[in-house]
Scaffold this motif. Structure first.
Motif, PDB file in Angstrom:
ATOM      1  N   VAL A 139     106.794 -26.585  21.531  1.00 11.61           N
ATOM      2  CA  VAL A 139     108.032 -26.973  22.202  1.00 11.61           C
ATOM      3  C   VAL A 139     108.134 -28.495  22.174  1.00 11.61           C
ATOM      4  O   VAL A 139     107.172 -29.203  22.483  1.00 11.61           O
ATOM      5  CB  VAL A 139     108.056 -26.471  23.657  1.00 11.61           C
ATOM      6  CG1 VAL A 139     109.304 -26.975  24.373  1.00 11.61           C
ATOM      7  CG2 VAL A 139     107.995 -24.948  23.686  1.00 11.61           C
ATOM      8  N   ARG A 184     109.859 -31.694  23.911  1.00 13.48           N
ATOM      9  CA  ARG A 184     110.484 -31.980  25.201  1.00 13.48           C
ATOM     10  C   ARG A 184     111.027 -33.405  25.225  1.00 13.48           C
ATOM     11  O   ARG A 184     110.378 -34.344  24.748  1.00 13.48           O
ATOM     12  CB  ARG A 184     109.478 -31.789  26.346  1.00 13.48           C
ATOM     13  CG  ARG A 184     108.895 -30.380  26.386  1.00 13.48           C
ATOM     14  CD  ARG A 184     108.000 -30.172  27.600  1.00 13.48           C
ATOM     15  NE  ARG A 184     107.331 -28.878  27.528  1.00 13.48           N
ATOM     16  CZ  ARG A 184     107.908 -27.723  27.856  1.00 13.48           C
ATOM     17  NH1 ARG A 184     109.163 -27.721  28.280  1.00 13.48           N
ATOM     18  NH2 ARG A 184     107.240 -26.585  27.759  1.00 13.48           N
ATOM     19  N   ALA A 194     114.564 -29.415  26.150  1.00 12.35           N
ATOM     20  CA  ALA A 194     113.487 -28.925  25.286  1.00 12.35           C
ATOM     21  C   ALA A 194     114.065 -28.031  24.199  1.00 12.35           C
ATOM     22  O   ALA A 194     115.141 -27.455  24.359  1.00 12.35           O
ATOM     23  CB  ALA A 194     112.453 -28.157  26.105  1.00 12.35           C
ATOM     24  N   TYR A 195     113.339 -27.932  23.082  1.00 13.42           N
ATOM     25  CA  TYR A 195     113.720 -27.002  22.023  1.00 13.42           C
ATOM     26  C   TYR A 195     112.490 -26.638  21.195  1.00 13.42           C
ATOM     27  O   TYR A 195     111.500 -27.369  21.154  1.00 13.42           O
ATOM     28  CB  TYR A 195     114.820 -27.588  21.129  1.00 13.42           C
ATOM     29  CG  TYR A 195     114.460 -28.855  20.378  1.00 13.42           C
ATOM     30  CD1 TYR A 195     113.682 -28.818  19.217  1.00 13.42           C
ATOM     31  CD2 TYR A 195     114.909 -30.100  20.811  1.00 13.42           C
ATOM     32  CE1 TYR A 195     113.356 -29.973  18.524  1.00 13.42           C
ATOM     33  CE2 TYR A 195     114.584 -31.265  20.131  1.00 13.42           C
ATOM     34  CZ  TYR A 195     113.813 -31.198  18.989  1.00 13.42           C
ATOM     35  OH  TYR A 195     113.489 -32.348  18.300  1.00 13.42           O
ATOM     36  N   LEU A 196     112.594 -25.484  20.537  1.00  9.16           N
ATOM     37  CA  LEU A 196     111.606 -25.109  19.526  1.00  9.16           C
ATOM     38  C   LEU A 196     112.080 -25.554  18.152  1.00  9.16           C
ATOM     39  O   LEU A 196     111.309 -26.058  17.348  1.00  9.16           O
ATOM     40  CB  LEU A 196     111.395 -23.595  19.518  1.00  9.16           C
ATOM     41  CG  LEU A 196     110.761 -22.950  20.750  1.00  9.16           C
ATOM     42  CD1 LEU A 196     110.609 -21.449  20.513  1.00  9.16           C
ATOM     43  CD2 LEU A 196     109.410 -23.570  21.044  1.00  9.16           C
ATOM     44  N   GLU A 211     113.187 -18.442  18.408  1.00  6.81           N
ATOM     45  CA  GLU A 211     113.682 -19.129  19.599  1.00  6.81           C
ATOM     46  C   GLU A 211     114.948 -18.467  20.123  1.00  6.81           C
ATOM     47  O   GLU A 211     115.067 -18.169  21.318  1.00  6.81           O
ATOM     48  CB  GLU A 211     113.954 -20.601  19.302  1.00  6.81           C
ATOM     49  CG  GLU A 211     114.507 -21.348  20.509  1.00  6.81           C
ATOM     50  CD  GLU A 211     114.707 -22.825  20.247  1.00  6.81           C
ATOM     51  OE1 GLU A 211     114.569 -23.607  21.195  1.00  6.81           O
ATOM     52  OE2 GLU A 211     115.011 -23.187  19.096  1.00  6.81           O
ATOM     53  N   ARG A 253     114.811 -16.213  23.584  1.00  7.49           N
ATOM     54  CA  ARG A 253     115.585 -16.748  24.710  1.00  7.49           C
ATOM     55  C   ARG A 253     116.670 -15.768  25.134  1.00  7.49           C
ATOM     56  O   ARG A 253     116.984 -15.634  26.323  1.00  7.49           O
ATOM     57  CB  ARG A 253     116.209 -18.088  24.351  1.00  7.49           C
ATOM     58  CG  ARG A 253     115.225 -19.248  24.278  1.00  7.49           C
ATOM     59  CD  ARG A 253     115.936 -20.536  23.945  1.00  7.49           C
ATOM     60  NE  ARG A 253     116.886 -20.903  24.986  1.00  7.49           N
ATOM     61  CZ  ARG A 253     117.957 -21.658  24.800  1.00  7.49           C
ATOM     62  NH1 ARG A 253     118.250 -22.099  23.587  1.00  7.49           N
ATOM     63  NH2 ARG A 253     118.758 -21.962  25.796  1.00  7.49           N
TER      64      ARG A 253
END
Length: 865
Positions: free
Chosen positions: A13, A15, A374-376, A857, A861
């Motif tokens: 992840v 951030r 945040a992201y993958l 992702e 999610r």
């Protein structure tokens, strides 16, 4: 070989709070590319500089290329290593020259990121992290570099060699090959790198900037497509002039090129001086492009050009700041388009798009702020929230500042951060300083997800002449954000007298910043009717106690075009929701309001067409606690039928009024065609016996694609024999035109027929269907997934079909596949049986071996949010 990036058990992840400036900067790079579709050699020479007193090695991102050699200061070294695809080089000094040679295979790059083959040409797409697939480099937007690019290729196969910046040299190599060199004098992040090699021709033009500089313009396409570039080149010149007039921004290079390619994940890309476009946003003529296509081309050409300043000269520090460039630039292109035609209709179109794509995103498992935390996979955040809601946030600031101060604030922003990588906070600070306003609380728009809901209740005391408006706002919880603070909401409002239909005072701009507020109006001598959120001044959902009579009144008398449209839509929406919930509803008020709109001589055709069009099935569903696709469909069809029958004479008059018009691309002509198509739809909905023959006659006689596709759309949802004939004619006429054939696929995928799923399943086996082309995948799979009734068929087969297609597409192009996940993620909005089937398909996707990080992702999610 460029491989498909696969998800790990615990994907890393990224951030926002972990941001750290780069350890090394690369002030200059020289690239030397020996181009071949099967095996391209890339030699890169990087001047690298340590940014602070640290001892960390140089880390250059990579993905899928084969490293051949590494040199430091001209000496080959062996102590480099590869860690998670990155090239790690231990260095002791503060500045070095790094040389690398790698090999890549463009013709095997199905992800369409980095350097890839399309239609016999080679082209690039580097945003967000594609440059690492070309050569080893610190692939992050805050590394700003000046580029020199030399390309060598087979001259017969690739006679045109283009790159960023200005051309500085070209020549033959004596072996049937040739070379070209380009320099870009402006430092840029690697995501803006671009190059194209191909057999192309150009529509050339010249633009003279306000300071008198001459800029050579070129739109490069395949020879057969050259006649379809006239609209795009004019749009480019118009947008360049508009940016000078409205924002004071002048173009800065001697050359501006655009290249159209068929295989592209996005609409277009703003690479400095060399924009690369999806062909659908460049190629247009009356025979093959609708009015929507013409408008979209002008908007996208303008958008990518405007990025030269809002994205290129001032770029974003990191990908969490993506809305800094995209939200601002969408606002700019929306303003440009509004200035080219009907500002009211443009605003209606923009809000409809926001409600169709962004509002559901804000209320679902994929909800995120316009500056995420945040992201993958960053490609998953190229969303309606970042773009469209981001534009609305800029619009609210522009509304609060006013035109003069907003221009002063944007001038300050461009001047202060030119040549740097900035943040959203930098932009807001310039709005504060240049506009003389405190935006402390307003900053919550950047950190809080979700769509604010505003309740408004107006009471009147006839004896005292006093009216009181009570406003309250609430922010529904979203994943990871259960509790929200009140936002700053700029709401434009006005009162109208119910008896005189005259304004009571002037329009006011109210800044709602508390959870509840009360506003008093004095000397109100007649019952007031509230017009609120005029012009859609804030991207909120407004709930009022206005009656059907009040909404009908506003639809006839409001002097704000958007508010007038909104009143009609709310009247229709209330009626449709009632019909869906109870199986029937009184249609009289809607019929009377539509009749009044059709008869109003002061309204233009484009506005009338938008105002009388019913809300979509999906938007009706958004108003319900649980979506009932069949009930919504029946309610909508019933109202369409009653409107068609009750007003048939008026629909036929509207239809006949535009029937004989020859094609012309102008606001008035576009409005006539739009109203004609809407009228035809209502005539068909009425059950008129001649509806199919009327539509088929329009289909055959049409001298433009707008009328032809409008007729086809009407026929495709019916059962008349003309339907099959029209589909066959359309296919045979355009089978060699990929962009028009996309319309053939999508029109059928959006059909209202009971057997749409069966048709789409069969079309997926059609010889012209391929998942390898993003446009074609979106035309069939994407279109079907937003067909609420067909996709949500009670059997669950629609879910299964889409999931099957996405699993297959993920193996080819994860980025495109991941963007088609959201309809499956809306399972919470449906009944228990449908929800269980949607969840099962998401779980099947997540469990697929080798699933990409992009898909993992989005699907995970969607399950957990």
């Amino acid at each position: 070989m460029l491989d498909v990036q696969t998800a790990t058990a615990h994907p890393a992840v990224t951030r926002r709070e972990d941001y750290r400036p780069p350890d090394w900067q690369v002030p200059e790079i020289a690239l030397d590319l020996d181009l071949d579709p099967a095996s391209t050699r890339v030699n890169a020479t990087l001047n690298v500089v340590r940014t602070s007193a640290h001892d960390r090695p140089l880390v250059l991102d990579g993905a899928g290329q084969t490293p051949l050699s590494v040199k430091v200061d001209g000496v080959a070294i062996n102590d480099w290593r590869i860690e998670e695809d990155a090239l790690v080089i231990p260095l002791s000094g503060s500045a070095h020259v790094i040389e690398t040679e790698v090999e890549i295979a463009p013709d095997r790059n199905t992800q369409l990121m980095g350097l890839y083959a399309s239609g016999g040409n080679l082209c690039t797409q580097c945003e967000a992290e594609g440059f690492r697939r070309i050569t080893f480099f610190p692939d992050r937007p805050d590394v700003l570099t000046r580029y020199k690019v030399r390309m060598a290729a087979d001259k017969a196969r690739f006679p045109v060699l283009l790159a960023n910046g200005d051309p500085v040299g070209a020549g033959d190599l004596g072996d049937g090959r040739h070379w070209a060199e380009w320099h870009d004098p402006y430092p840029k992040p690697c995501y803006l790198f671009a190059m194209v090699a191909g057999d192309l021709v150009a529509n050339r033009a010249t633009f003279i900037t306000r300071s008198g500089r001459q800029v050579a313009l070129g739109i490069w396409v395949r020879p057969a497509d050259l006649p379809k570039t006239a609209h795009a080149i004019e749009a480019l010149k118009t947008s360049m002039k508009w940016d000078e007039d409205v924002y004071g921004r002048e173009y800065d290079l001697d050359v501006f090129n655009i290249v159209a390619v068929d295989d592209f994940n996005f609409g277009a890309m703003e690479n400095k001086g060399l924009n690369i476009f999806n062909s659908r946003y460049i190629l247009a003529d009356a025979e093959t492009a609708t009015d929507y296509d013409f408008d979209a081309i002008a908007a996208v050409v303008a958008h990518e050009y405007f990025h030269n300043w809002s994205g290129n000269r001032v770029t974003c520090r990191d990908w969490f700041q993506l809305s800094l460039k995209e939200g601002f630039t969408v606002f700019r292109d929306q303003s440009f388009s509004a200035d080219q035609g009907s500002a009211a209709v443009k605003r209606i179109e923009d809000v409809r798009g926001l409600r169709a794509a962004q509002f559901p995103e804000d209320s679902g498992p994929l909800a995120h702020a316009i500056r995420p935390d945040a992201y993958l996979e960053i490609s998953n955040f190229y969303t309606a929230t970042i773009y469209n809601k981001g534009a609305e946030v800029i619009r609210m600031m522009a509304t609060m500042l006013g035109p003069k101060q907003f221009r002063a604030a944007t001038d300050l922003y461009f001047d202060r951060f030119d040549g740097t990588a900035a943040t959203c906070e930098d932009f807001v600070a310039c709005m504060e300083e240049g506009g003389g306003i405190d935006l402390t609380q307003f900053r919550l728009w950047y950190s809080q997800a979700g769509t604010p809901r505003v309740s408004a209740s107006l009471t009147h005391e006839p004896g005292s002449g006093r009216a009181v408006l009570k406003l309250a706002q609430r922010m529904p919880p979203t994943p990871g954000q259960p509790d929200k603070k009140p936002m700053v909401l700029p709401l434009k409002l006005k009162l109208f007298g119910a008896e005189t239909a005259q304004p009571i005072g002037s329009e006011q701009l109210i800044l709602l910043s508390d959870a509840e507020e009360q506003i008093s109006f004095e000397t109100v001598t007649e019952r007031p009717v509230l017009s609120i959120n005029r012009g859609f001044s804030a991207p909120v959902i407004v709930e009022t106690d206005r009656s059907a009579a009040d909404l009908a009144f506003l639809s006839a008398h409001d002097d704000d075009p958007f508010a007038r449209y909104e009143a009609m839509q709310q009247l229709m929406l209330d009626t449709l929701v009632e019909g869906a919930k109870h199986g029937q509803a009184d249609h009289a008020a809607v019929i009377a309001a539509v009749a009044n709109t059709l008869q109003d001589p002061h309204l233009d055709s484009a506005f009338i067409a938008e105002a009388v069009l019913l809300p979509s099935d999906s938007f009706i569903g958004d108003q319900m606690a649980l979506v009932d696709p069949e009930a919504i469909f029946r309610a909508r069809e019933a109202l369409r039928r009653d409107l068609g029958r009750a007003l048939e004479a008026q629909w036929r008059a509207a239809y006949d009024g535009a029937r004989a018009a020859k094609f012309e691309y102008s606001p008035s002509a576009k409005g006539q065609r739009r109203l004609k198509t809407v009228a035809l739809g209502y005539i068909a909905a009425s059950g008129a016996v001649d509806a199919a023959s009327l539509a088929f006659g329009q289909f055959e006689a049409a001298d433009n694609m707008t009328d032809r596709q409008g007729a086809l759309t009407t026929l495709v949802s019916g059962n008349a024999p003309e339907r099959i004939a029209a589909l066959d004619i359309f296919y045979n006429r355009y089978s060699d035109n990929a962009l028009v054939l996309d319309k053939w696929f999508s029109t059928q995928a959006l059909s209202a027929r009971d057997d749409t799923l069966a048709m789409v399943t069969e079309l997926a086996r059609h010889r012209d269907f391929t998942l390898a082309n993003p446009n074609r995948a979106r035309a069939l799979v994407g279109a079907f997934s937003v067909n609420q009734r067909a996709f949500n068929q009670a059997s669950g087969e629609g879910y299964r079909f889409v999931a099957d297609q996405l699993i297959a597409l993920d193996k080819l192009n994860p980025q495109t596949a991941a963007k088609l996940i959201p309809p499956l993620g809306r399972w919470r909005r449906f009944d228990e049986a449908r929800a269980a089937m949607m969840r099962a398909e998401l779980e099947r996707i997540v469990a697929t071996p080798g699933l990409s990080k992009d898909m993992f992702e989005q699907a995970s999610r969607s399950l957990a949010g």
